[in-house]
Enzyme design. Structure first.
Site, short mmCIF file in Angstrom:
data_model
loop_
_atom_site.label_atom_id
_atom_site.label_comp_id
_atom_site.label_asym_id
_atom_site.label_seq_id
_atom_site.Cartn_x
_atom_site.Cartn_y
_atom_site.Cartn_z
N HIS A 113 0.78 -1.24 0.00
CA HIS A 113 0.00 0.00 0.00
C HIS A 113 0.82 1.29 0.00
O HIS A 113 0.26 2.37 -0.25
CB HIS A 113 -0.92 0.01 1.22
N TYR A 141 -14.07 5.10 9.60
CA TYR A 141 -13.18 5.61 8.54
C TYR A 141 -13.67 5.13 7.17
O TYR A 141 -13.98 3.97 6.98
CB TYR A 141 -11.76 5.10 8.79
N SER A 200 -12.29 6.13 3.04
CA SER A 200 -11.33 6.96 2.32
C SER A 200 -11.99 7.64 1.13
O SER A 200 -12.87 7.09 0.48
CB SER A 200 -10.14 6.14 1.85
N THR A 206 -5.22 10.33 -0.33
CA THR A 206 -6.58 10.16 0.20
C THR A 206 -6.86 11.18 1.30
O THR A 206 -5.94 11.76 1.87
CB THR A 206 -6.78 8.76 0.81
#
Length: 545
Positions: A253, A369, A371, A382
């Protein structure tokens, strides 16, 4: 943030996205699908590198801008003014600076801060099978992709050769980063530097798994982590294909986000389905010489210290992954099309369902959360959307405290519409860089890492700690080419939720370290979306103007 994090990237960072099955069942063969994925990926890479890949554009008025006329005009405009031409059509080019990292890229472990490495001069492929590492060239001397029957022969050769590796290095990439950096330094001193470089510089990785699972939940475990001997989690992206032909992308990532991966994912899938470069009539064939001179098995020099590190890494991996529970669900009662009849954003209805379901089970509201891509900005990554709001709180409390029937279904729809309106506002603010999370993170980082000053009191407050302990970490994957996708929770007591809502169905892949809480929560999710459908079905209220 990503490169300085020292915990394992497995479960903590790397997500997975599962390809839908090929519409032609005969194409669901491991070697055939691997060959087609590689050929389509190489075609995508060629288009990217010669600047022929269609730009990412956000069309506010697609009837006007998503047209052949618009594309022809953009080709004629100089790069320096093309943005303004697009702006005149209410179309906005998105940042594509992450795309080059899709290929020839790897995260290299270093002490305290890792390194991203990309070497576009290399054209070989990395393939893992039974813990063995293989490479072969993808392009010939004229820089043409090898013929489909030759690529097919390469994969057939790999699948038919070799016993399981006694010591495979794959699990090392799942270790704590400083530990892995130390082991890698030791491996290089043993004479493995060039061999490791072959792994690091490969176009990308294809992992050919021996398992034959078809259940979505079992495949989620396989594709999120799976057999550590048959993984190299540091590669920018790995396509994992099991014996039944089911496949997924597992990606590291730090280099980029879902925008680049999903573009790659969707185009590769569509290309393999339309073209079928290799099919059941194709015969693997290679006539350029001895195939063993092209398909090469990588060998490693290992001493007892290295072998001990591998055994320890595999044991740590088993302990860490054995704690994770995953559950998938799919509902075909309604989807995007039906929800829009009531003026409801599809993403909002999924997020509202998550809030309502969580309140049903745990009787509280927690940090959530989601994004938002900020690719409208140069080098954008993001921003955080905070789906838990006063609007979702009112909806959850109403649905929990009231008996819902035809007499008050219109009131529930009104509450859902309020959630949708506010959620849409949050999404737009996030995409336009108007969120607060990244701003606060930058201030905190600047204070502690740049200025070396004491942490401001605000960052130690209960409120700041609360919103950053994201019990509900969510991400949407609303594409028909995706079977499912997911990730582990970001906190020990949380849930990881990869959800999707398509035209006529919806579903999610949910993970948790507590099996009992996972079962309760997923049951509540299914029940909540059923409730939403029953309420909408009985309500004459239509979409607001």
């Amino acid at each position: 943030m990503y490169l300085t994090a020292r915990e394992s990237i497995v479960l903590n960072y790397n997500p997975f996205i599962t390809f839908a099955a090929d519409p032609n069942p005969q194409q669901m063969n491991q070697a055939i699908r691997a060959s087609n994925f590689l050929i389509s990926a190489a075609r995508f890479m060629n288009s990217l590198r010669v600047c022929k890949l269609k730009p990412e554009i956000f069309h506010l008025n697609p009837e006007k801008s998503d047209t052949a006329v618009f594309e022809r005009l953009m080709r004629l405009l100089p790069e320096s003014v093309s943005f303004y031409g697009a702006y005149a059509f209410n179309a906005y080019p998105l940042d594509m600076s992450q795309y080059f990292r899709l290929f020839n890229s790897t995260r290299i472990p270093r002490q305290n801060k890792d390194e991203l490495m990309t070497d576009t001069s290399k054209n070989h492929m990395l393939v893992l099978h039974k813990g063995n590492f293989y490479t072969f060239p993808v392009f010939d001397e004229q820089n043409n992709i090898y013929k489909p029957e030759e690529i097919y022969a390469f994969f057939t050769q790999i699948l038919s050769s070799g016993e399981r590796a006694e010591f495979s290095l794959g699990a090392l990439t799942a270790e704590e980063r400083n530990s892995w950096a130390s082991v890698r330094d030791h491996l290089e001193k043993l004479g493995n530097k060039e061999t490791l470089n072959q792994i690091d510089t490969a176009l990308f990785c294809i992992a050919l798994d021996d398992c034959e699972v078809t259940d979505p939940t079992e495949m989620s475990h396989e594709f999120l982590y799976g057999d550590p001997t048959n993984r190299w989690f540091d590669k920018s992206n790995t396509i994992i294909i099991n014996k039944n032909g089911h496949a997924a992308v597992n990606f590291e990532h730090s280099w980029g986000d879902g925008v680049a991966v999903l573009r790659f994912f969707n185009e590769v899938f569509d290309d393999t389905v339309k073209k079928e470069f290799v099919n059941t009539k194709t015969r693997p064939s290679f006539s350029r010489g001895t195939i063993e001179n092209y398909v090469k098995k990588l060998e490693f020099n290992l001493d007892e210290k290295a072998k001990s590190s591998i055994r320890k890494a595999e044991e740590n991996y088993r302990i860490a992954t054995s704690r994770l529970n995953i559950k998938n669900f799919e509902q075909d009662s309604f989807g995007r099309k039906f929800a829009k009849n009531f003026g409801l954003s599809p993403d909002s209805i999924m997020q509202s369902g998550i809030q309502v379901a969580f309140y049903k089970v745990f009787k509280k509201f927690v940090a959530t959360y989601e994004s938002a891509s900020t690719s409208a900005f140069k080098y954008g990554r993001t921003e955080t959307i905070r789906p838990a709001s006063m609007a979702t709180k009112r909806l959850a409390e109403y649905m929990f405290n009231k008996k819902i029937d035809e007499s008050n279904s219109a009131e529930v729809i009104s509450l859902m519409q309020e959630c949708s309106k506010y959620h849409n506002k949050l999404v737009k603010e996030g995409a336009m860089g108007q969120g607060f999370d990244r701003h606060l993170f930058a201030l905190k980082y600047h204070a502690t890492n740049r200025k070396k000053q004491p942490l401001p009191e605000f960052f130690s407050s209960h409120g700041y700690k609360f919103i950053n302990h994201n019990i509900l970490s969510t991400s949407t994957l609303a594409y028909p080419n995706i079977l499912n996708g997911g990730f582990a929770p970001v906190v020990p007591d949380g849930f990881g939720i990869g959800y999707r809502i398509l035209e006529k169905n919806l579903g999610a892949c949910v993970s948790s370290y507590s099996l009992s809480e996972l079962n309760e929560f997923v049951h509540a999710l299914e029940n909540t979306y059923d409730q939403f459908y029953d309420i909408m079905k009985k309500t004459p209220i239509k979409k607001k103007n």
